[in-house]
Design a protein around this motif. Structure first.
Motif, PDB file in Angstrom:
ATOM      1  N   ASN A 106      -2.224   5.418  -0.004  1.00 30.71           N
ATOM      2  CA  ASN A 106      -1.162   5.288  -1.003  1.00 30.71           C
ATOM      3  C   ASN A 106      -0.987   3.868  -1.534  1.00 30.71           C
ATOM      4  O   ASN A 106       0.124   3.367  -1.622  1.00 30.71           O
ATOM      5  CB  ASN A 106       0.171   5.786  -0.432  1.00 30.71           C
ATOM      6  CG  ASN A 106       0.165   7.282  -0.208  1.00 30.71           C
ATOM      7  OD1 ASN A 106      -0.897   7.883  -0.015  1.00 30.71           O
ATOM      8  ND2 ASN A 106       1.321   7.898  -0.240  1.00 30.71           N
ATOM      9  N   ILE A 108      -1.201   1.222  -4.745  1.00 34.22           N
ATOM     10  CA  ILE A 108      -0.955   1.363  -6.180  1.00 34.22           C
ATOM     11  C   ILE A 108      -2.225   0.921  -6.906  1.00 34.22           C
ATOM     12  O   ILE A 108      -2.628  -0.244  -6.816  1.00 34.22           O
ATOM     13  CB  ILE A 108       0.264   0.530  -6.616  1.00 34.22           C
ATOM     14  CG1 ILE A 108       1.493   1.045  -5.858  1.00 34.22           C
ATOM     15  CG2 ILE A 108       0.475   0.615  -8.120  1.00 34.22           C
ATOM     16  CD1 ILE A 108       2.682   0.135  -5.905  1.00 34.22           C
ATOM     17  N   PRO A 109      -2.887   1.854  -7.591  1.00 36.15           N
ATOM     18  CA  PRO A 109      -4.236   1.583  -8.088  1.00 36.15           C
ATOM     19  C   PRO A 109      -4.315   0.477  -9.132  1.00 36.15           C
ATOM     20  O   PRO A 109      -5.355  -0.157  -9.275  1.00 36.15           O
ATOM     21  CB  PRO A 109      -4.675   2.923  -8.681  1.00 36.15           C
ATOM     22  CG  PRO A 109      -3.424   3.687  -8.906  1.00 36.15           C
ATOM     23  CD  PRO A 109      -2.437   3.217  -7.894  1.00 36.15           C
ATOM     24  N   VAL A 110      -3.228   0.243  -9.875  1.00 34.77           N
ATOM     25  CA  VAL A 110      -3.307  -0.769 -10.938  1.00 34.77           C
ATOM     26  C   VAL A 110      -3.016  -2.174 -10.424  1.00 34.77           C
ATOM     27  O   VAL A 110      -3.132  -3.136 -11.171  1.00 34.77           O
ATOM     28  CB  VAL A 110      -2.351  -0.452 -12.110  1.00 34.77           C
ATOM     29  CG1 VAL A 110      -2.857   0.746 -12.882  1.00 34.77           C
ATOM     30  CG2 VAL A 110      -0.930  -0.233 -11.634  1.00 34.77           C
ATOM     31  N   LEU A 111      -2.637  -2.275  -9.157  1.00 35.26           N
ATOM     32  CA  LEU A 111      -2.363  -3.600  -8.604  1.00 35.26           C
ATOM     33  C   LEU A 111      -3.517  -4.040  -7.724  1.00 35.26           C
ATOM     34  O   LEU A 111      -4.176  -3.220  -7.089  1.00 35.26           O
ATOM     35  CB  LEU A 111      -1.073  -3.578  -7.783  1.00 35.26           C
ATOM     36  CG  LEU A 111       0.224  -3.250  -8.535  1.00 35.26           C
ATOM     37  CD1 LEU A 111       1.419  -3.334  -7.603  1.00 35.26           C
ATOM     38  CD2 LEU A 111       0.420  -4.170  -9.731  1.00 35.26           C
ATOM     39  N   GLU A 115      -1.499  -8.042  -4.713  1.00 33.71           N
ATOM     40  CA  GLU A 115      -0.275  -7.545  -5.358  1.00 33.71           C
ATOM     41  C   GLU A 115       0.301  -6.340  -4.624  1.00 33.71           C
ATOM     42  O   GLU A 115       1.512  -6.174  -4.534  1.00 33.71           O
ATOM     43  CB  GLU A 115      -0.560  -7.188  -6.814  1.00 33.71           C
ATOM     44  CG  GLU A 115      -0.763  -8.414  -7.685  1.00 33.71           C
ATOM     45  CD  GLU A 115      -1.444  -8.102  -9.010  1.00 33.71           C
ATOM     46  OE1 GLU A 115      -1.484  -8.986  -9.858  1.00 33.71           O
ATOM     47  OE2 GLU A 115      -1.961  -6.962  -9.171  1.00 33.71           O
ATOM     48  N   GLU A 118       2.047  -7.678  -1.742  1.00 32.29           N
ATOM     49  CA  GLU A 118       3.226  -8.435  -2.178  1.00 32.29           C
ATOM     50  C   GLU A 118       4.388  -7.523  -2.586  1.00 32.29           C
ATOM     51  O   GLU A 118       5.555  -7.934  -2.534  1.00 32.29           O
ATOM     52  CB  GLU A 118       2.812  -9.313  -3.365  1.00 32.29           C
ATOM     53  CG  GLU A 118       3.880 -10.266  -3.834  1.00 32.29           C
ATOM     54  CD  GLU A 118       3.475 -10.982  -5.119  1.00 32.29           C
ATOM     55  OE1 GLU A 118       2.572 -10.476  -5.817  1.00 32.29           O
ATOM     56  OE2 GLU A 118       4.058 -12.026  -5.410  1.00 32.29           O
ATOM     57  N   TYR A 119       4.083  -6.298  -2.980  1.00 30.02           N
ATOM     58  CA  TYR A 119       5.094  -5.428  -3.581  1.00 30.02           C
ATOM     59  C   TYR A 119       6.408  -5.341  -2.791  1.00 30.02           C
ATOM     60  O   TYR A 119       7.487  -5.547  -3.362  1.00 30.02           O
ATOM     61  CB  TYR A 119       4.510  -4.025  -3.832  1.00 30.02           C
ATOM     62  CG  TYR A 119       5.481  -3.099  -4.514  1.00 30.02           C
ATOM     63  CD1 TYR A 119       5.603  -3.089  -5.902  1.00 30.02           C
ATOM     64  CD2 TYR A 119       6.316  -2.260  -3.776  1.00 30.02           C
ATOM     65  CE1 TYR A 119       6.520  -2.280  -6.531  1.00 30.02           C
ATOM     66  CE2 TYR A 119       7.244  -1.449  -4.401  1.00 30.02           C
ATOM     67  CZ  TYR A 119       7.338  -1.460  -5.776  1.00 30.02           C
ATOM     68  OH  TYR A 119       8.263  -0.661  -6.399  1.00 30.02           O
TER      69      TYR A 119
END
Ligand SMILES: Nc1ncnc2c1ncn2[C@@H]1O[C@H](COP(=O)(O)OP(=O)(O)O)[C@@H](O)[C@H]1O
Ligand SMILES: [Mg+2]
Lengths: 244, 402
Positions: A106, A108-111, A115, A118-119
């Motif tokens: 899981n 986040i594919p665009v990060l 990142e 870091e989320y």
């Protein structure tokens, strides 16, 4: 990690359930996914809940992760009941004190890798400089220094799960909950992930609760709880004591 | 978080381009139409001011068409007083006076009801000599001369040099008739004016009505934009001087302009609404699909502690970037199309007018900002419902979604 000091409080309860019950109603039938579960995870634990598919492991984990609410019973986080907390209050607890690792990573594919890690720090409004340092430290711990700029789809399954572990650790949570963290990995990679978790537990006193049906995971546990048909059947202590 | 919203747009480039393209198309289309409407409005403003001047000062009974006799006439003394009040106002180029009358224009056996407008010939505020297409305009020393509209001249078979008789009722109520020499034919943007209106020297109108009064004082300003401020200031001075006169602006004086301007607003409003309702629903479809595909990710970030409101904000922010991009592209495209259109210089003769105008597109701040703003707003608005739906799913259900 500067967290070794936490081991002084090893043994204080982090998560506790009292008569935790969850039933689902499907048409006329009621499925008892969890039946009066009493369980306590203490600081410094490495507990594994083991049981066959459909035994209620995910249901239990979701309630411990405070993303699902019990039908009956109570989940106490650091001794405080959570039943009356609002959605928003639960979200704040999760972002600050609970780390989550999923079966399917899981990310986040665009990060990028960095990142993604870091989320959670963005959610806790951690200052930029501190974010950088923490992300770098966690990536180093999981052995992914140099992968900061990669996208998740450029990584192997094992690497992705390492990123997920780094993400779960980055806010220095009181407990990390993992649902079948090895199920989507080959057995060698699965072992590497478990070794990583074990090392973090041993060296940095991170509290882990892993639910799984994978028997090889049990080798890393200090406590093994067996769940069947929504009930905890028994508990086995496996020593593997931490160096004091 | 802004980073995530922006990155999410890169997720499915074709879909993002499609949505931005639709927003851009709507924006460009309304920009061109709005610019076109604005240019047309400006052209009509010009001709309206040519016809009425910027301001007219007269008795409200005359302006409202409620006069029964000639009680509205302004005596030479009052006229001088008014001119004295007007002159200090900023932007005033000059004033002139008019006296209009209804009369019967007779040529041989044919007659026509006309409105004869008595004007000061060769004044630099509002004379109609530049409308003359055949013959000459009125001259300062003219008395018994008249300018007739091309349409009326065609109907009556008049040419410069012909004589007509104009019959009217004097202020005292007696019949009066006088011959007039047609010295010129004029054309005007409105065929109605060409048919029903003639111009005579003010001195002649006063002679025919047997008065030394005028019915209105016309004010010319250096800029159209000053009209309303000047009207307020002069109106206040008239009231302070206790003169029973009112100031009317050109846009109020011309029922044609008021009607057309209202029609333009309606037309444009309708078109913009239609375009953006369309944009709204198309983008709504696209965003609904796009957000739905991310249900599991929503579950993930909420499990990590992102609150519902934050997820909602993330999606709305994504649509804001989309709207800004689409609107920006739309503005560039719209301006480009308009420049091409202006370069082409397409002539057009509006219905009810006699002179062709060059079609074009004006760029004023509203012409650019309104379509841009509406693009952004409708894009963001279309994100609200799917974003809200995305936050309603429970975390557990969202995590289980494929
Ligand atoms: N949302 C749901 N609706 C109905 N039944 C469910 C739902 N979630 C889980 N269950 C049922 O609860 C039981 C326990 O499921 P789960 O906790 O997912 O087991 P495990 O993770 O051990 O495989 C199963 O019988 C499953 O079918
Ligand atoms: Mg499960």
């Amino acid at each position: 990690m500067q967290r070794s000091s936490f081991c002084y409080v090893a043994g204080t309860p982090v998560l506790e359930t009292q008569g935790l019950t969850k039933h689902y109603t499907l048409g006329q039938e009621t499925v008892r996914a969890l039946d009066r579960v009493d369980f306590t995870a203490v600081q410094g634990d490495f507990a594994v809940v083991n049981g066959p598919s459909g035994s209620g492991k995910t249901t239990l984990l979701n309630m411990l992760a405070l993303i699902d609410r019990p039908s009956e019973g109570e989940v106490l986080f650091e001794g405080r009941p959570t039943r009356r907390l609002s959605e928003g209050e639960l979200a704040l607890l999760r972002r600050e004190k609970i780390g989550l690792v999923f079966q399917t990573f899981n990310l986040i594919p665009v990060l990028s890798v960095a990142e993604n890690v870091e989320y959670p720090l963005l959610l806790t409004k951690t200052p930029r400089g501190e974010r950088r340092g923490r992300v770098a430290a966690r990536l180093e711990e999981v052995g992914l220094s140099g992968f900061e700029k990669r996208r998740p789809d450029e990584l192997s399954g094992g690497q992705r799960q390492r990123v997920a572990v780094a993400r779960a650790l980055v806010t220095a949570p009181r407990i990390v909950l993992a649902d079948e963290p090895t199920a989507n990995l080959d057995s060698a990679t699965g072992r590497q992930i478990m070794e990583l978790l074990q090392g973090l537990n041993r060296d940095h006193c991170v509290t882990f609760l892993v639910v799984t049906h994978d028997p090889s995971v049990l080798d890393y546990a200090q406590r093994v709880l067996t769940i069947r048909d929504g009930r905890i059947q028994g508990e086995e202590k496996r020593g593997a004591p931490r160096p004091a | 978080m802004a980073r995530l919203a922006l990155r999410n747009l890169s997720r499915n480039r074709r879909r993002t381009l499609l949505s931005a393209g639709i927003v851009a198309l709507g924006c460009a289309l309304s920009l061109v139409v709005l610019g076109f409407v604005e240019r047309s409005r400006a052209l009509i403003q010009e001709t309206t001011v040519q016809q009425f001047g910027n301001l007219q000062i007269a008795d409200p009974k005359l302006l409202d068409g409620k006069a029964e006799g000639f009680e509205y006439l302004v005596s030479p003394a009052v006229r001088a007083q008014v001119e004295g009040l007007v002159r200090p106002e900023r932007g005033v180029v000059g004033t002139t006076a008019q006296l209009s009358l209804s009369g019967l224009l007779a040529v041989r056996r044919t007659t026509a009801v006309v409105r004869a407008v008595g004007v000061v010939p060769e004044n630099d505020v509002l004379d109609y000599n530049d409308l003359v297409v055949t013959g000459r305009g009125l001259r300062a020393d003219d008395v018994g001369t008249v300018l007739v509209g091309q349409t009326l001249a065609d109907e009556l078979g008049l040419r410069p040099g012909d004589f007509v008789n104009l019959t009217a009722t004097t202020v005292a109520g007696a019949f009066n008739v006088s011959p007039l020499e047609v010295v010129g034919l004029f054309r005007f943007s409105s065929a109605e004016v060409e048919r029903a209106q003639v111009f005579v020297p003010l001195a002649f109108a006063q002679l025919l009505l047997a008065t030394d009064g005028v019915d209105r004082i016309v004010v010319r300003l250096d800029r159209l934009g000053r009209t309303w401020a000047a009207a307020r200031a002069i109106g206040a001075r008239l009231a302070a001087a206790q003169l029973p006169l009112e100031v009317r602006t050109w846009d109020v004086l011309s029922p044609f302009y008021r009607g057309l301007s209202g029609f333009f607003d309606l037309l444009f409003g309708f078109l913009v609404a239609a375009v953006f309702i369309l944009v709204f629903f198309i983008v709504l479809q696209i965003l609904t699909l796009s957000f739905l595909e991310r249900t599991r990710e929503v579950g993930t970030i909420r499990a990590l502690g992102t609150r519902r409101g934050e997820v909602f904000g993330l999606f709305v922010e994504e649509s804001l970037w989309l709207g800004l991009a689409g609107g920006g592209i739309g503005v560039v495209a719209g301006v480009g199309i308009s420049l091409l259109f202006n370069a082409a210089g397409i002539p057009w003769q509006p219905p009810g007018t006699v002179q062709a105008v060059t079609l074009g597109v004006d760029f004023t701040a509203p012409v650019i900002l309104i379509p841009f703003g509406v693009s952004v707003i409708s894009t963001v608005a279309s994100a609200f419902l799917p974003a809200y739906q995305a936050t309603r799913v429970s975390v557990v259900d969202a995590l289980r979604a494929v």
